[in-house]
Design a protein around this motif. Structure first.
Motif, mmCIF file in Angstrom:
data_model
loop_
_atom_site.group_PDB
_atom_site.id
_atom_site.type_symbol
_atom_site.label_atom_id
_atom_site.label_comp_id
_atom_site.label_asym_id
_atom_site.label_seq_id
_atom_site.Cartn_x
_atom_site.Cartn_y
_atom_site.Cartn_z
ATOM 1 N N VAL A 159 -32.106 -48.778 -92.543
ATOM 2 C CA VAL A 159 -33.224 -49.573 -92.267
ATOM 3 C C VAL A 159 -34.221 -49.044 -91.284
ATOM 4 O O VAL A 159 -35.495 -48.935 -91.660
ATOM 5 N N LEU A 160 -33.634 -48.321 -90.321
ATOM 6 C CA LEU A 160 -34.674 -47.392 -89.547
ATOM 7 C C LEU A 160 -35.296 -46.292 -90.128
ATOM 8 O O LEU A 160 -36.299 -45.556 -89.593
ATOM 9 N N GLY A 161 -34.695 -45.659 -90.904
ATOM 10 C CA GLY A 161 -35.010 -44.530 -91.835
ATOM 11 C C GLY A 161 -34.789 -43.347 -90.894
ATOM 12 O O GLY A 161 -35.577 -42.299 -90.496
ATOM 13 N N ALA A 162 -33.557 -43.344 -90.126
ATOM 14 C CA ALA A 162 -33.134 -42.711 -89.187
ATOM 15 C C ALA A 162 -31.810 -41.997 -89.187
ATOM 16 O O ALA A 162 -31.283 -42.186 -90.184
ATOM 17 N N ARG A 163 -31.353 -40.937 -88.448
ATOM 18 C CA ARG A 163 -30.227 -40.405 -88.857
ATOM 19 C C ARG A 163 -29.428 -40.369 -87.277
ATOM 20 O O ARG A 163 -30.084 -40.404 -86.386
ATOM 21 N N ALA A 164 -28.206 -40.140 -87.128
ATOM 22 C CA ALA A 164 -27.321 -40.116 -85.879
ATOM 23 C C ALA A 164 -27.402 -38.826 -85.421
ATOM 24 O O ALA A 164 -27.079 -38.027 -86.309
ATOM 25 N N THR A 165 -27.618 -38.581 -84.203
ATOM 26 C CA THR A 165 -27.594 -37.312 -83.549
ATOM 27 C C THR A 165 -26.421 -37.232 -82.593
ATOM 28 O O THR A 165 -26.215 -36.050 -82.194
ATOM 29 N N TYR A 166 -25.725 -38.181 -82.167
ATOM 30 C CA TYR A 166 -24.637 -38.127 -81.553
ATOM 31 C C TYR A 166 -23.928 -39.511 -81.606
ATOM 32 O O TYR A 166 -24.759 -40.782 -82.012
ATOM 33 N N GLU A 167 -22.790 -39.823 -81.427
ATOM 34 C CA GLU A 167 -22.035 -40.949 -81.556
ATOM 35 C C GLU A 167 -20.743 -41.169 -80.634
ATOM 36 O O GLU A 167 -20.384 -40.167 -80.293
ATOM 37 N N VAL A 168 -20.587 -42.369 -80.311
ATOM 38 C CA VAL A 168 -19.351 -42.678 -79.571
ATOM 39 C C VAL A 168 -18.603 -43.977 -80.187
ATOM 40 O O VAL A 168 -19.405 -44.994 -80.409
ATOM 41 N N HIS A 169 -17.527 -44.065 -80.291
ATOM 42 C CA HIS A 169 -16.668 -44.847 -81.263
ATOM 43 C C HIS A 169 -15.271 -45.479 -80.607
ATOM 44 O O HIS A 169 -14.628 -44.262 -80.394
ATOM 45 N N ASN A 170 -14.965 -46.370 -80.270
ATOM 46 C CA ASN A 170 -13.802 -46.807 -79.811
ATOM 47 C C ASN A 170 -13.383 -48.259 -79.906
ATOM 48 O O ASN A 170 -14.129 -48.911 -80.085
ATOM 49 N N HIS A 171 -12.044 -48.381 -80.265
ATOM 50 C CA HIS A 171 -11.278 -49.481 -80.120
ATOM 51 C C HIS A 171 -11.156 -49.915 -78.675
ATOM 52 O O HIS A 171 -11.081 -49.286 -77.922
ATOM 53 N N CYS B 85 -10.724 -54.337 -82.760
ATOM 54 C CA CYS B 85 -12.013 -54.739 -82.566
ATOM 55 C C CYS B 85 -12.496 -53.516 -81.402
ATOM 56 O O CYS B 85 -11.688 -53.141 -80.655
ATOM 57 N N GLY B 86 -13.772 -53.284 -81.312
ATOM 58 C CA GLY B 86 -14.176 -52.192 -80.690
ATOM 59 C C GLY B 86 -15.648 -52.195 -80.806
ATOM 60 O O GLY B 86 -16.483 -52.768 -81.430
ATOM 61 N N ASN B 87 -16.235 -50.984 -80.436
ATOM 62 C CA ASN B 87 -17.625 -50.706 -80.150
ATOM 63 C C ASN B 87 -17.862 -49.412 -80.812
ATOM 64 O O ASN B 87 -17.271 -48.312 -80.872
ATOM 65 N N LYS B 88 -19.121 -49.249 -81.360
ATOM 66 C CA LYS B 88 -19.931 -47.906 -81.883
ATOM 67 C C LYS B 88 -21.190 -47.958 -81.217
ATOM 68 O O LYS B 88 -21.959 -48.753 -81.539
ATOM 69 N N ALA B 89 -21.480 -46.725 -80.936
ATOM 70 C CA ALA B 89 -23.014 -46.532 -80.566
ATOM 71 C C ALA B 89 -23.474 -45.091 -81.120
ATOM 72 O O ALA B 89 -22.703 -44.261 -81.227
ATOM 73 N N VAL B 90 -24.798 -45.159 -81.498
ATOM 74 C CA VAL B 90 -25.134 -43.707 -82.108
ATOM 75 C C VAL B 90 -26.633 -43.741 -81.650
ATOM 76 O O VAL B 90 -27.381 -44.574 -81.584
ATOM 77 N N THR C 174 -10.960 -50.780 -72.530
ATOM 78 C CA THR C 174 -11.531 -49.501 -73.438
ATOM 79 C C THR C 174 -10.519 -48.234 -72.919
ATOM 80 O O THR C 174 -10.504 -48.030 -71.263
ATOM 81 N N PRO C 175 -9.935 -47.391 -73.622
ATOM 82 C CA PRO C 175 -9.344 -46.235 -73.246
ATOM 83 C C PRO C 175 -10.368 -45.243 -72.399
ATOM 84 O O PRO C 175 -11.463 -45.221 -72.877
ATOM 85 N N ALA C 176 -10.086 -44.437 -71.167
ATOM 86 C CA ALA C 176 -10.963 -43.757 -70.497
ATOM 87 C C ALA C 176 -10.362 -42.722 -69.993
ATOM 88 O O ALA C 176 -10.246 -42.522 -68.519
ATOM 89 N N PHE C 177 -9.625 -41.753 -70.465
ATOM 90 C CA PHE C 177 -9.172 -40.816 -70.172
ATOM 91 C C PHE C 177 -9.962 -39.910 -69.602
ATOM 92 O O PHE C 177 -11.255 -39.766 -69.937
ATOM 93 N N PRO C 178 -9.600 -38.757 -68.910
ATOM 94 C CA PRO C 178 -10.865 -37.727 -68.364
ATOM 95 C C PRO C 178 -11.437 -37.215 -69.499
ATOM 96 O O PRO C 178 -10.797 -36.654 -70.343
ATOM 97 N N GLY C 179 -12.641 -36.971 -69.524
ATOM 98 C CA GLY C 179 -13.605 -36.650 -70.498
ATOM 99 C C GLY C 179 -13.764 -37.414 -71.870
ATOM 100 O O GLY C 179 -14.514 -37.254 -72.698
ATOM 101 N N GLN C 180 -13.130 -38.574 -72.079
ATOM 102 C CA GLN C 180 -13.262 -39.287 -73.012
ATOM 103 C C GLN C 180 -14.575 -40.335 -72.990
ATOM 104 O O GLN C 180 -14.475 -41.081 -71.836
ATOM 105 N N GLU C 181 -15.219 -40.726 -73.928
ATOM 106 C CA GLU C 181 -16.372 -41.285 -73.761
ATOM 107 C C GLU C 181 -16.064 -42.843 -74.494
ATOM 108 O O GLU C 181 -15.533 -42.762 -75.259
ATOM 109 N N GLY C 182 -16.839 -43.847 -73.860
ATOM 110 C CA GLY C 182 -16.712 -45.077 -74.662
ATOM 111 C C GLY C 182 -18.004 -45.923 -74.440
ATOM 112 O O GLY C 182 -18.820 -45.521 -73.502
#
Length: 398
Positions: free
Chosen positions: A234-246, A67-72, A268-276
């Motif tokens: 649906v949006l007629g859009a494209r992703a310009t950036y994404e973050v994805h994590n379990h 289980c996790g999250n993705k955002a674009v 959520t894993p959060a090592f230095p520099g790791q995004e979530g």
């Protein structure tokens, strides 16, 4: 024998702390962590992380493996879509299935389905049909598809869900095997405060679980990719950036000078520099955050929150069902919540009282409890929220 060091952030239930300590000490863990969104879970608390040198825990990872999250972020500006939001949200719920079953006939394919059909662990191969049927479906509970207004003025898409029935049956099967039963047998009915189910990583069963867990995690990643791609269409859009994590998974890492399996349940894993990407509630901003190099991060096993954290159970929020339909005793007035959200400009599809904002802590407060170990990169304000409808009880949610 020295007691396992336990680090707790924020105001959390003492029962959850006791669960974490029980899990850590049962497996000789080098450390345990309970994040500020922590609360009681099955055996291992939600928001808990445990670092085992020699064990992995199917009960710790839980039933919703991966289980996790993705955002674009898209290239669309919020003011370009605001007037079309009702139509857009209606189309999303037509093209993405929530709750139990699939409600559209749009074909879904992905290389992960071939991996499942050919995996070395034979019991998982038998789940290939279920995996194909449910790929790209969202489920119920706190699982969602959201549209956000980013603090950059752009439209973002965010999703939260896991490995659906494929992961649930994988978890159930290993809990059954650990109890001396067959994979297809019913897993033992464990109490909430049951001791953890631990598998030695060098055992045949432990190695089988690691491979099966990783495949369920790949399936969860694929499902989130499929859903996000459909919403972008649906949006007629494209992703310009994404973050994805379990946030329900186990990783091989090194902590306190020891190679360990870190079992994170709802964190959520959060090592230095790791995004979530961390979701809030249907009425409050979510965030994209990043781990920092602050020394306190090591004490937290480089882990952080996965959401705001519940302050009441689903039954407390929504009440209990009564014969003939309806509910009594709920603390949340959901029609009032709907009116409030509409006043904020949020297009809500589905949802119920147990997912209302007042059933949760405030995300800003739980983030603050983690101090300088994380930094917020973006705040994302909900403008469209899609969830399973009221009274949907999906057996494959986390």
């Amino acid at each position: 024998m020295a007691q396992t060091p336990i680090t707790v952030r924020g105001d959390v239930d003492e029962r959850a702390v006791a669960q974490l300590r029980r899990c850590a000490e049962a497996g000789g863990a080098v450390a345990g962590v309970l994040c500020a969104d922590g609360h009681v879970g099955y055996s291992q608390p939600i928001g808990g992380a445990v670092a085992y040198p020699d064990h992995i825990s199917p009960s710790g990872v839980g039933y919703d493996i991966g289980c996790g999250n993705k955002a674009v972020r898209t290239e669309l500006r919020v003011d370009e879509v605001r007037a079309e939001l009702p139509r857009i949200m209606d189309t999303i719920v037509e093209r993405v299935s929530f709750g139990v079953g699939r409600h559209n006939d749009e074909p879904v394919d992905h290389p992960v389905l071939d991996r499942i059909a050919q995996t070395d662990f034979a019991p998982q191969r038998k789940l290939a049909g279920l995996a194909r049927k449910q790929l790209g479906t969202v489920g119920a509970g706190n699982h969602y598809v959201d549209l956000f207004a980013g603090d950059d003025g752009l439209v973002w898409v965010g999703v939260h869900f896991g490995s659906r029935g494929f992961g649930h049956r994988t978890a159930s099967g290993f809990l059954a095997l650990a109890a001396g039963r067959r994979f297809d047998d019913r897993a033992p009915d464990g109490a909430m405060d049951a001791p953890p189910v631990l598998l030695h990583v060098d055992s045949e069963l432990g190695q089988a679980y690691v491979g099966a867990m990783e495949l369920a995690g790949a399936y969860a990643y694929a499902g989130r990719d499929v859903v996000v791609d459909r919403v972008l269409d649906v949006l007629g859009a494209r992703a310009t950036y994404e973050v994805h994590n379990h946030h329900n998974f186990a990783w091989r890492e090194r902590h306190h000078g020891t190679d360990v399996w870190v079992v994170r349940k709802g964190c959520t894993p959060a090592f230095p520099g790791q995004e979530g990407f961390v979701g809030a509630t249907m009425g409050e901003p979510s965030v994209v955050l990043r781990g920092t190099d602050d020394p306190a991060g090591a004490e937290l096993l480089h882990s952080t929150v996965h959401g705001a954290g519940r302050v009441m159970s689903r039954r407390q929020a929504a009440g209990r069902r009564v014969k003939g339909g309806g509910r009594i005793g709920g603390l949340i007035d959901f029609p009032a919540v709907r009116r409030d959200l509409a006043g904020q400009g949020v297009e809500l599809r589905g949802g119920d009282a147990d997912e209302a904002p007042d059933a949760y802590k405030r995300l800003d407060a739980v983030l603050a409890a983690h101090g300088p170990t994380i930094e917020v990169l973006h705040r994302l304000t909900p403008i469209g929220v899609a969830m399973a409808g009221p009274d949907v009880r999906d057996p494959y949610k986390d």
